[in-house]
Write a protein that holds these residues in place. Structure first.
Motif, PDB file in Angstrom:
ATOM      1  N   GLY A   1       0.845  -1.198   0.000  1.00  0.00           N
ATOM      2  CA  GLY A   1       0.000   0.000   0.000  1.00  0.00           C
ATOM      3  C   GLY A   1       0.873   1.237   0.000  1.00  0.00           C
TER       4      GLY A   1
ATOM      5  N   GLY B   1       0.065   4.457  -0.123  1.00  0.00           N
ATOM      6  CA  GLY B   1      -0.735   5.663   0.109  1.00  0.00           C
ATOM      7  C   GLY B   1       0.014   6.556   1.087  1.00  0.00           C
ATOM      8  N   MET B   2      -0.745   7.228   1.950  1.00  0.00           N
ATOM      9  CA  MET B   2      -0.118   8.197   2.850  1.00  0.00           C
ATOM     10  C   MET B   2       0.918   7.538   3.769  1.00  0.00           C
ATOM     11  SD  MET B   2      -0.235   9.555   6.147  1.00  0.00           S
ATOM     12  CE  MET B   2      -1.812   9.426   6.955  1.00  0.00           C
TER      13      MET B   2
ATOM     14  N   ASP C   1       1.158  -1.130  -4.850  1.00  0.00           N
ATOM     15  CA  ASP C   1      -0.152  -0.461  -4.746  1.00  0.00           C
ATOM     16  C   ASP C   1      -0.919  -0.710  -6.028  1.00  0.00           C
ATOM     17  OD1 ASP C   1      -2.349   1.511  -4.488  1.00  0.00           O
ATOM     18  OD2 ASP C   1      -1.172   2.223  -2.785  1.00  0.00           O
TER      19      ASP C   1
ATOM     20  N   ASP D   1      -3.077   1.275  -7.160  1.00  0.00           N
ATOM     21  CA  ASP D   1      -3.404   2.591  -7.730  1.00  0.00           C
ATOM     22  C   ASP D   1      -2.095   3.330  -8.018  1.00  0.00           C
ATOM     23  OD1 ASP D   1      -6.010   4.778  -7.050  1.00  0.00           O
ATOM     24  OD2 ASP D   1      -4.041   5.512  -7.604  1.00  0.00           O
TER      25      ASP D   1
ATOM     26  N   ARG E   1      -7.335  13.045  -2.148  1.00  0.00           N
ATOM     27  CA  ARG E   1      -7.700  13.572  -0.828  1.00  0.00           C
ATOM     28  C   ARG E   1      -6.817  14.748  -0.453  1.00  0.00           C
ATOM     29  NH1 ARG E   1      -7.153   8.001   1.954  1.00  0.00           N
ATOM     30  NH2 ARG E   1      -8.061   7.601  -0.071  1.00  0.00           N
TER      31      ARG E   1
ATOM     32  N   TRP F   1      -5.151  16.532   3.053  1.00  0.00           N
ATOM     33  CA  TRP F   1      -4.948  16.377   4.501  1.00  0.00           C
ATOM     34  C   TRP F   1      -4.818  17.733   5.163  1.00  0.00           C
ATOM     35  CZ3 TRP F   1      -1.692  13.224   1.306  1.00  0.00           C
ATOM     36  CH2 TRP F   1      -2.081  11.885   1.275  1.00  0.00           C
TER      37      TRP F   1
ATOM     38  N   ALA G   1       0.143  -3.212  -8.547  1.00  0.00           N
ATOM     39  CA  ALA G   1      -0.434  -4.565  -8.508  1.00  0.00           C
ATOM     40  C   ALA G   1      -1.426  -4.647  -7.352  1.00  0.00           C
ATOM     41  CB  ALA G   1       0.679  -5.595  -8.299  1.00  0.00           C
TER      42      ALA G   1
ATOM     43  N   GLU H   1     -14.737  15.489  -2.807  1.00  0.00           N
ATOM     44  CA  GLU H   1     -13.962  14.588  -1.940  1.00  0.00           C
ATOM     45  C   GLU H   1     -14.959  13.883  -1.029  1.00  0.00           C
ATOM     46  OE1 GLU H   1     -10.110  15.542   0.346  1.00  0.00           O
ATOM     47  OE2 GLU H   1     -11.631  15.885   1.868  1.00  0.00           O
TER      48      GLU H   1
ATOM     49  N   GLY I   1     -15.065  10.797   2.152  1.00  0.00           N
ATOM     50  CA  GLY I   1     -14.236   9.912   2.966  1.00  0.00           C
ATOM     51  C   GLY I   1     -14.965   9.405   4.194  1.00  0.00           C
ATOM     52  N   VAL I   2     -14.493   8.274   4.681  1.00  0.00           N
ATOM     53  CA  VAL I   2     -15.000   7.702   5.937  1.00  0.00           C
ATOM     54  C   VAL I   2     -13.786   7.324   6.769  1.00  0.00           C
ATOM     55  CG1 VAL I   2     -16.396   5.891   6.988  1.00  0.00           C
ATOM     56  CG2 VAL I   2     -16.946   6.676   4.678  1.00  0.00           C
TER      57      VAL I   2
ATOM     58  N   ILE J   1       0.473  -0.478   9.412  1.00  0.00           N
ATOM     59  CA  ILE J   1       0.747   0.954   9.564  1.00  0.00           C
ATOM     60  C   ILE J   1      -0.447   1.770   9.059  1.00  0.00           C
ATOM     61  CG2 ILE J   1       3.268   0.699   9.411  1.00  0.00           C
ATOM     62  CD1 ILE J   1       3.071   1.605   6.462  1.00  0.00           C
TER      63      ILE J   1
ATOM     64  N   THR K   1      -3.928   3.761   8.819  1.00  0.00           N
ATOM     65  CA  THR K   1      -5.268   3.438   9.334  1.00  0.00           C
ATOM     66  C   THR K   1      -5.321   1.967   9.745  1.00  0.00           C
ATOM     67  OG1 THR K   1      -6.155   5.067   7.794  1.00  0.00           O
ATOM     68  CG2 THR K   1      -7.730   3.550   8.764  1.00  0.00           C
TER      69      THR K   1
ATOM     70  N   TYR L   1      -8.301  12.512  13.089  1.00  0.00           N
ATOM     71  CA  TYR L   1      -7.049  12.984  12.485  1.00  0.00           C
ATOM     72  C   TYR L   1      -6.013  11.842  12.508  1.00  0.00           C
ATOM     73  CZ  TYR L   1      -8.392  17.908  12.132  1.00  0.00           C
ATOM     74  OH  TYR L   1      -8.996  19.085  11.772  1.00  0.00           O
TER      75      TYR L   1
ATOM     76  N   PHE M   1      -3.036  12.026   9.933  1.00  0.00           N
ATOM     77  CA  PHE M   1      -1.826  12.360   9.184  1.00  0.00           C
ATOM     78  C   PHE M   1      -0.614  12.570  10.104  1.00  0.00           C
ATOM     79  CE2 PHE M   1       1.216  15.082   7.097  1.00  0.00           C
ATOM     80  CZ  PHE M   1       1.342  14.485   5.860  1.00  0.00           C
TER      81      PHE M   1
HETATM   82  C1  LIG Z   1     -10.928  11.810   1.691  1.00  0.00           C
HETATM   83  C2  LIG Z   1     -10.139  11.721   2.969  1.00  0.00           C
HETATM   84  C3  LIG Z   1      -9.680  12.881   3.576  1.00  0.00           C
HETATM   85  C4  LIG Z   1      -8.930  12.785   4.760  1.00  0.00           C
HETATM   86  N1  LIG Z   1      -8.500  13.944   5.359  1.00  0.00           N
HETATM   87  C5  LIG Z   1      -7.748  13.862   6.465  1.00  0.00           C
HETATM   88  C6  LIG Z   1      -7.240  15.045   7.065  1.00  0.00           C
HETATM   89  O1  LIG Z   1      -7.556  16.157   6.639  1.00  0.00           O
HETATM   90  N2  LIG Z   1      -6.407  14.923   8.140  1.00  0.00           N
HETATM   91  C7  LIG Z   1      -6.069  13.715   8.665  1.00  0.00           C
HETATM   92  O2  LIG Z   1      -5.289  13.665   9.619  1.00  0.00           O
HETATM   93  N3  LIG Z   1      -6.573  12.576   8.140  1.00  0.00           N
HETATM   94  C8  LIG Z   1      -7.393  12.620   7.053  1.00  0.00           C
HETATM   95  N4  LIG Z   1      -7.866  11.467   6.502  1.00  0.00           N
HETATM   96  C9  LIG Z   1      -7.583  10.186   7.186  1.00  0.00           C
HETATM   97  C10 LIG Z   1      -6.223   9.590   6.805  1.00  0.00           C
HETATM   98  O3  LIG Z   1      -5.202  10.538   7.005  1.00  0.00           O
HETATM   99  C11 LIG Z   1      -6.186   9.136   5.353  1.00  0.00           C
HETATM  100  O4  LIG Z   1      -7.178   8.163   5.117  1.00  0.00           O
HETATM  101  C12 LIG Z   1      -4.834   8.552   4.965  1.00  0.00           C
HETATM  102  O5  LIG Z   1      -4.764   8.488   3.587  1.00  0.00           O
HETATM  103  C13 LIG Z   1      -4.600   7.183   5.609  1.00  0.00           C
HETATM  104  O6  LIG Z   1      -3.366   6.695   5.170  1.00  0.00           O
HETATM  105  P1  LIG Z   1      -3.140   5.145   4.899  1.00  0.00           P
HETATM  106  O7  LIG Z   1      -1.815   4.995   4.275  1.00  0.00           O
HETATM  107  O8  LIG Z   1      -3.481   4.383   6.105  1.00  0.00           O
HETATM  108  O9  LIG Z   1      -4.261   4.770   3.819  1.00  0.00           O
HETATM  109  P2  LIG Z   1      -4.256   5.194   2.281  1.00  0.00           P
HETATM  110  O10 LIG Z   1      -3.661   6.529   2.110  1.00  0.00           O
HETATM  111  O11 LIG Z   1      -5.655   4.974   1.822  1.00  0.00           O
HETATM  112  O12 LIG Z   1      -3.275   4.143   1.614  1.00  0.00           O
HETATM  113  C14 LIG Z   1      -3.597   2.770   1.460  1.00  0.00           C
HETATM  114  C15 LIG Z   1      -3.112   2.372   0.078  1.00  0.00           C
HETATM  115  O13 LIG Z   1      -3.274   0.971  -0.063  1.00  0.00           O
HETATM  116  C16 LIG Z   1      -3.718   0.703  -1.379  1.00  0.00           C
HETATM  117  N5  LIG Z   1      -4.420  -0.573  -1.337  1.00  0.00           N
HETATM  118  C17 LIG Z   1      -5.466  -0.921  -0.554  1.00  0.00           C
HETATM  119  N6  LIG Z   1      -5.793  -2.218  -0.769  1.00  0.00           N
HETATM  120  C18 LIG Z   1      -4.933  -2.690  -1.709  1.00  0.00           C
HETATM  121  C19 LIG Z   1      -4.759  -3.955  -2.346  1.00  0.00           C
HETATM  122  N7  LIG Z   1      -5.552  -5.019  -2.053  1.00  0.00           N
HETATM  123  N8  LIG Z   1      -3.789  -4.071  -3.259  1.00  0.00           N
HETATM  124  C20 LIG Z   1      -2.968  -3.033  -3.572  1.00  0.00           C
HETATM  125  N9  LIG Z   1      -3.103  -1.811  -2.991  1.00  0.00           N
HETATM  126  C21 LIG Z   1      -4.056  -1.642  -2.075  1.00  0.00           C
HETATM  127  C22 LIG Z   1      -4.631   1.872  -1.745  1.00  0.00           C
HETATM  128  O14 LIG Z   1      -4.677   2.055  -3.145  1.00  0.00           O
HETATM  129  C23 LIG Z   1      -3.928   3.041  -1.038  1.00  0.00           C
HETATM  130  O15 LIG Z   1      -3.052   3.734  -1.896  1.00  0.00           O
HETATM  131  C24 LIG Z   1      -8.637  11.518   5.342  1.00  0.00           C
HETATM  132  C25 LIG Z   1      -9.137  10.378   4.727  1.00  0.00           C
HETATM  133  C26 LIG Z   1      -9.885  10.462   3.571  1.00  0.00           C
HETATM  134  C27 LIG Z   1     -10.443   9.196   2.964  1.00  0.00           C
END
Ligand SMILES: Cc1cc2nc3c(=O)[nH]c(=O)nc-3n(C[C@H](O)[C@H](O)[C@H](O)COP(=O)(O)OP(=O)(O)OC[C@H]3O[C@@H](n4cnc5c(N)ncnc54)[C@H](O)[C@@H]3O)c2cc1C
Length: 393
Positions: free
Chosen positions: A10, A12-13, A36, A38, A45, A47, A123, A253, A255-256, A275, A277, A288, A290
């Motif tokens: 993953g 993402g963030m 990832d 994506d 999104r 932050w 992937a 935008e 989100g949940v 790591i 969420t 929050y 980030f």
């Molecule tokens: C729209 C939105 C706005 C937010 N705004 C804030 C904010 O203002 N402040 C704050 O503190 N927090 C915010 N959050 C909460 C949190 O900071 C974010 O969700 C953050 O992106 C979480 O990071 P992460 O890496 O855990 O998840 P993500 O950033 O979602 O990263 C997970 C990654 O895993 C990949 N993935 C998942 N399943 C698979 C799979 N089976 N195969 C391959 N890849 C996969 C996804 O494509 C994604 O890129 C927000 C959340 C959302 C949804």
């Protein structure tokens, strides 16, 4: 099969932040694979977070502000619209900051491209499991193995009735207006002038300039709305409280975010670390995530350097903040007191204390001062209920 030092499942963030911290550390030459599904090439999104004004020590693992150069906006004052107060809040030593997803992804991708031992693959991950040889991942039917897998793809199941499991859900529009109606110097962090319907409902307004802003309708409760309901609330807020002269929506935008005090397994097995969420990094009472993710990942990398193990621990005296989160969630979930009044008290009676408290950096005496501004009976009942649940559990 090639064995990597680390697989980041993953990108993402959390995954990209971790990879970035590796590049800023003595572990920068380790072999790392980021998977990832994506490509992370859209602004999916935005932050927002607050941060203390501290002189930056320059880029590096110990840099308190690694993403300062790519911030979209930052503000020293914020507005708050509560039940008995509608004005700006002086954030003291803190600044409220906004970082666009796309700027973050581009910045980290560019940094990672400088490191030939770091690979990125698009992937879909089908399976992650521990084996005696290391953490094992199957993505698009290809097997991969590493000493450690950092997983941000695990879907949390937060459904135990003895815990508090609320959701923070929101829909936002970036709007461009005909008339200049935003104050670019001051975002609205919470505007409670929306019908509460027995929940906690408010609107954020994050201005880009006088005619453009992200307007976001947010709820803390247990039930998602239909798309049409979020839209209707946004329409209503804009027509009642913003003199737009007409507007266009350029981005949306949705989100949940989990607001839960359920225990999550950050280290489910020897070679797998969850790591972001997935690791339960979200602050239960605010959603929050980030800034906590940045802090936690920096401490994981530091531990890896010092001990060879990617573990993170919370000092026992910091665990009291989990109790505070549970009490707050209990007040919200059981509707013990109107949420708009609670937030009005929190922000207007503790403007200099609240951000430090939410960062879990306060001393106990400051926490008592903040609690003294809360309605006593509902919080006492919530405290006793949380205690009862803990004893029963
Ligand atoms: C729209 C939105 C706005 C937010 N705004 C804030 C904010 O203002 N402040 C704050 O503190 N927090 C915010 N959050 C909460 C949190 O900071 C974010 O969700 C953050 O992106 C979480 O990071 P992460 O890496 O855990 O998840 P993500 O950033 O979602 O990263 C997970 C990654 O895993 C990949 N993935 C998942 N399943 C698979 C799979 N089976 N195969 C391959 N890849 C996969 C996804 O494509 C994604 O890129 C927000 C959340 C959302 C949804």
């Amino acid at each position: 099969m090639k064995k990597y030092d680390f697989i980041i499942a993953g990108g993402g963030m959390a995954g990209l932040s971790l990879a970035y911290y590796f590049t800023q550390s003595p572990l920068r030459d380790r072999s790392i694979l980021i998977l990832d599904r994506d490509p992370k090439t859209t602004n999916d999104r935005t932050w927002c977070f607050w941060e203390r004004n501290k002189e930056s020590s320059g880029r590096g693992l110990n840099d308190a502000k690694p993403f300062e150069s790519i911030l979209f906006r930052s503000w020293s004052r914020v507005s708050f619209h509560g039940t008995t107060y509608a004005d700006s809040l002086d954030m003291g030593h803190y600044q409220y900051k906004m970082l666009r997803g796309i700027d973050f992804y581009d910045f980290v991708h560019c940094e990672l491209a400088k490191h030939p031992t770091i690979e990125r693959k698009q992937a879909t991950i089908n399976r992650i499991k521990d084996t005696p040889q290391g953490g094992f991942v199957i993505a698009d039917d290809e097997p991969y193995i590493a000493d450690y897998v950092f997983d941000s793809t695990f879907l949390l199941k937060l459904d135990q009735p003895e815990n508090h499991n609320l959701l923070q859900h929101f829909k936002g529009w970036v709007i461009t207006t005909e008339k200049a109606c935003f104050n670019p110097e001051q975002p609205e962090i919470m505007d409670f002038r929306v019908n509460q319907c027995g929940d906690c409902r408010f609107v954020y307004v994050l201005p880009f300039d006088e005619k453009t802003a992200l307007v976001e309708f947010t709820l803390f409760n247990g039930k998602l709305l239909s798309d049409a309901e979020y839209d209707s609330e946004l329409h209503q807020y804009i027509s009642c409280f913003l003199e737009t002269g007409g507007y266009k929506v350029s981005e949306t935008e949705y989100g949940v975010i989990p607001m839960s005090d359920e225990s999550t397994q950050e280290n489910p097995s020897e070679h797998i670390v969850r790591i972001g969420t997935s690791g339960g990094y979200t602050k239960a009472s605010t959603g929050y995530t980030f800034q906590r993710t940045q802090r936690y990942l920096q401490s994981i990398v530091q531990n890896l350097i010092q001990t060879g193990k990617p573990l993170r621990s919370t000092p026992w005296f910091k665990k009291r903040f989990k109790l505070y989160d549970s009490i707050f969630l209990n007040v919200l979930e059981k509707h013990r007191h109107p949420a708009d009044d609670i937030f009005t008290r929190v922000y207007t009676k503790n403007p200099r204390r609240v951000f430090k408290f939410l960062d879990e950096d306060t001393r106990f005496v400051d926490e008592l001062r903040l609690f003294a501004t809360m309605p006593f009976a509902p919080f006492l009942r919530a405290f006793l209920d949380v205690l009862r649940k803990k004893i029963a559990g």
